[in-house]
Design a protein around this motif. Sequence first.
Motif, PDB file in Angstrom:
ATOM      1  N   TRP A 269       0.806  -1.225   0.000  1.00  0.00           N
ATOM      2  CA  TRP A 269       0.000   0.000   0.000  1.00  0.00           C
ATOM      3  C   TRP A 269       0.837   1.272   0.000  1.00  0.00           C
ATOM      4  O   TRP A 269       0.427   2.277  -0.581  1.00  0.00           O
ATOM      5  N   ARG A 270       2.021   1.286   0.619  1.00  0.00           N
ATOM      6  CA  ARG A 270       2.855   2.498   0.653  1.00  0.00           C
ATOM      7  C   ARG A 270       3.439   2.853  -0.706  1.00  0.00           C
ATOM      8  O   ARG A 270       3.892   3.960  -0.918  1.00  0.00           O
TER       9      ARG A 270
ATOM     10  N   SER B 226      18.053  11.003  -1.449  1.00  0.00           N
ATOM     11  CA  SER B 226      18.051  12.227  -2.252  1.00  0.00           C
ATOM     12  C   SER B 226      17.627  13.413  -1.393  1.00  0.00           C
ATOM     13  O   SER B 226      16.885  13.268  -0.436  1.00  0.00           O
ATOM     14  N   LYS B 227      18.129  14.576  -1.756  1.00  0.00           N
ATOM     15  CA  LYS B 227      17.816  15.781  -0.996  1.00  0.00           C
ATOM     16  C   LYS B 227      16.439  16.332  -1.352  1.00  0.00           C
ATOM     17  O   LYS B 227      15.906  17.157  -0.631  1.00  0.00           O
ATOM     18  N   VAL B 228      15.884  15.896  -2.459  1.00  0.00           N
ATOM     19  CA  VAL B 228      14.524  16.272  -2.847  1.00  0.00           C
ATOM     20  C   VAL B 228      13.701  15.001  -2.994  1.00  0.00           C
ATOM     21  O   VAL B 228      14.245  13.927  -3.215  1.00  0.00           O
ATOM     22  N   ALA B 229      12.400  15.126  -2.843  1.00  0.00           N
ATOM     23  CA  ALA B 229      11.536  13.948  -2.869  1.00  0.00           C
ATOM     24  C   ALA B 229      10.184  14.320  -3.452  1.00  0.00           C
ATOM     25  O   ALA B 229       9.908  15.484  -3.701  1.00  0.00           O
ATOM     26  N   TRP B 230       9.351  13.319  -3.678  1.00  0.00           N
ATOM     27  CA  TRP B 230       7.966  13.569  -4.051  1.00  0.00           C
ATOM     28  C   TRP B 230       7.089  12.916  -3.009  1.00  0.00           C
ATOM     29  O   TRP B 230       7.504  11.994  -2.320  1.00  0.00           O
ATOM     30  N   ILE B 231       5.884  13.432  -2.870  1.00  0.00           N
ATOM     31  CA  ILE B 231       4.951  12.986  -1.843  1.00  0.00           C
ATOM     32  C   ILE B 231       3.730  12.377  -2.513  1.00  0.00           C
ATOM     33  O   ILE B 231       3.230  12.893  -3.496  1.00  0.00           O
TER      34      ILE B 231
ATOM     35  N   VAL C  44       3.070   9.815   2.108  1.00  0.00           N
ATOM     36  CA  VAL C  44       4.265   8.983   1.978  1.00  0.00           C
ATOM     37  C   VAL C  44       5.303   9.791   1.207  1.00  0.00           C
ATOM     38  O   VAL C  44       5.024  10.316   0.134  1.00  0.00           O
ATOM     39  N   SER C  45       6.502   9.909   1.772  1.00  0.00           N
ATOM     40  CA  SER C  45       7.597  10.608   1.109  1.00  0.00           C
ATOM     41  C   SER C  45       8.450   9.585   0.370  1.00  0.00           C
ATOM     42  O   SER C  45       8.935   8.624   0.965  1.00  0.00           O
ATOM     43  N   TYR C  46       8.602   9.789  -0.933  1.00  0.00           N
ATOM     44  CA  TYR C  46       9.424   8.898  -1.753  1.00  0.00           C
ATOM     45  C   TYR C  46      10.763   9.568  -2.003  1.00  0.00           C
ATOM     46  O   TYR C  46      10.827  10.619  -2.617  1.00  0.00           O
ATOM     47  N   ASN C  47      11.826   8.954  -1.485  1.00  0.00           N
ATOM     48  CA  ASN C  47      13.179   9.451  -1.691  1.00  0.00           C
ATOM     49  C   ASN C  47      13.953   8.432  -2.505  1.00  0.00           C
ATOM     50  O   ASN C  47      13.942   7.245  -2.185  1.00  0.00           O
TER      51      ASN C  47
ATOM     52  N   ALA D 242      10.055   4.494   0.775  1.00  0.00           N
ATOM     53  CA  ALA D 242       8.717   5.073   0.992  1.00  0.00           C
ATOM     54  C   ALA D 242       8.505   5.280   2.484  1.00  0.00           C
ATOM     55  O   ALA D 242       8.020   4.394   3.176  1.00  0.00           O
ATOM     56  N   ALA D 243       8.874   6.445   2.983  1.00  0.00           N
ATOM     57  CA  ALA D 243       8.764   6.748   4.422  1.00  0.00           C
ATOM     58  C   ALA D 243       7.444   7.438   4.717  1.00  0.00           C
ATOM     59  O   ALA D 243       7.024   8.339   4.000  1.00  0.00           O
TER      60      ALA D 243
END
Length: 179
Positions: free
Chosen positions: A74-75, A101-106, A120-123, A171-172
């Motif tokens: 699910w994440r 990575s220093k930037v991420a997508w949510i 969920v923050s994807y790095n 996926a945090a």
Amino acid sequence: MKKLSEIIFNAMDRLSEKSVRHSARHIGRRNFLSKAGKVFVGASVLPLLPFDRSSGKVYAAEGPTDDDTSCEYWRYCALDGNLCANSGGSISTCPPGSEASKVAWIGTCLNPNDNKSYLVSYNDCCGKAIVNTSTSCLNSERERPGYRMGLHNDINWCMANTNKGYHCTVAALVGLANE
């Protein structure tokens, strides 16, 4: 004797002069340059901030599972990349020898166990070569066109790091999404 209009005009003139001189003493060129500098620095930092790609709820294509090594977990509802859980890391930590990575997508994903939506923050994990045995996922529901960088998950998000080589994606959980 002075006319009433002259008295009012002189009082307004003195008041205007006093306020202009006060402004000139307290709001000078240096103050303007200081504020303009803050705006320019703030604008230059803006591209480094995380992006919200959710645009509403996004769900996994095959139906969520409890297996965090599967693309249907699910994440991973908005994840496009290799799973770090299969590449020597975990669901939320990069493998040894790589860095986040220093930037991420949510993304906004629905947890079927408690029926709540989570951010969920994807790095991307950067600095190592891609492992061929890693599971590659393409969950890009509600993805936006590539010309809008913050809404597109096919970008190498390692671009802000010193070592730009992509390895895998974590996926945090960030927290509960506001409904």
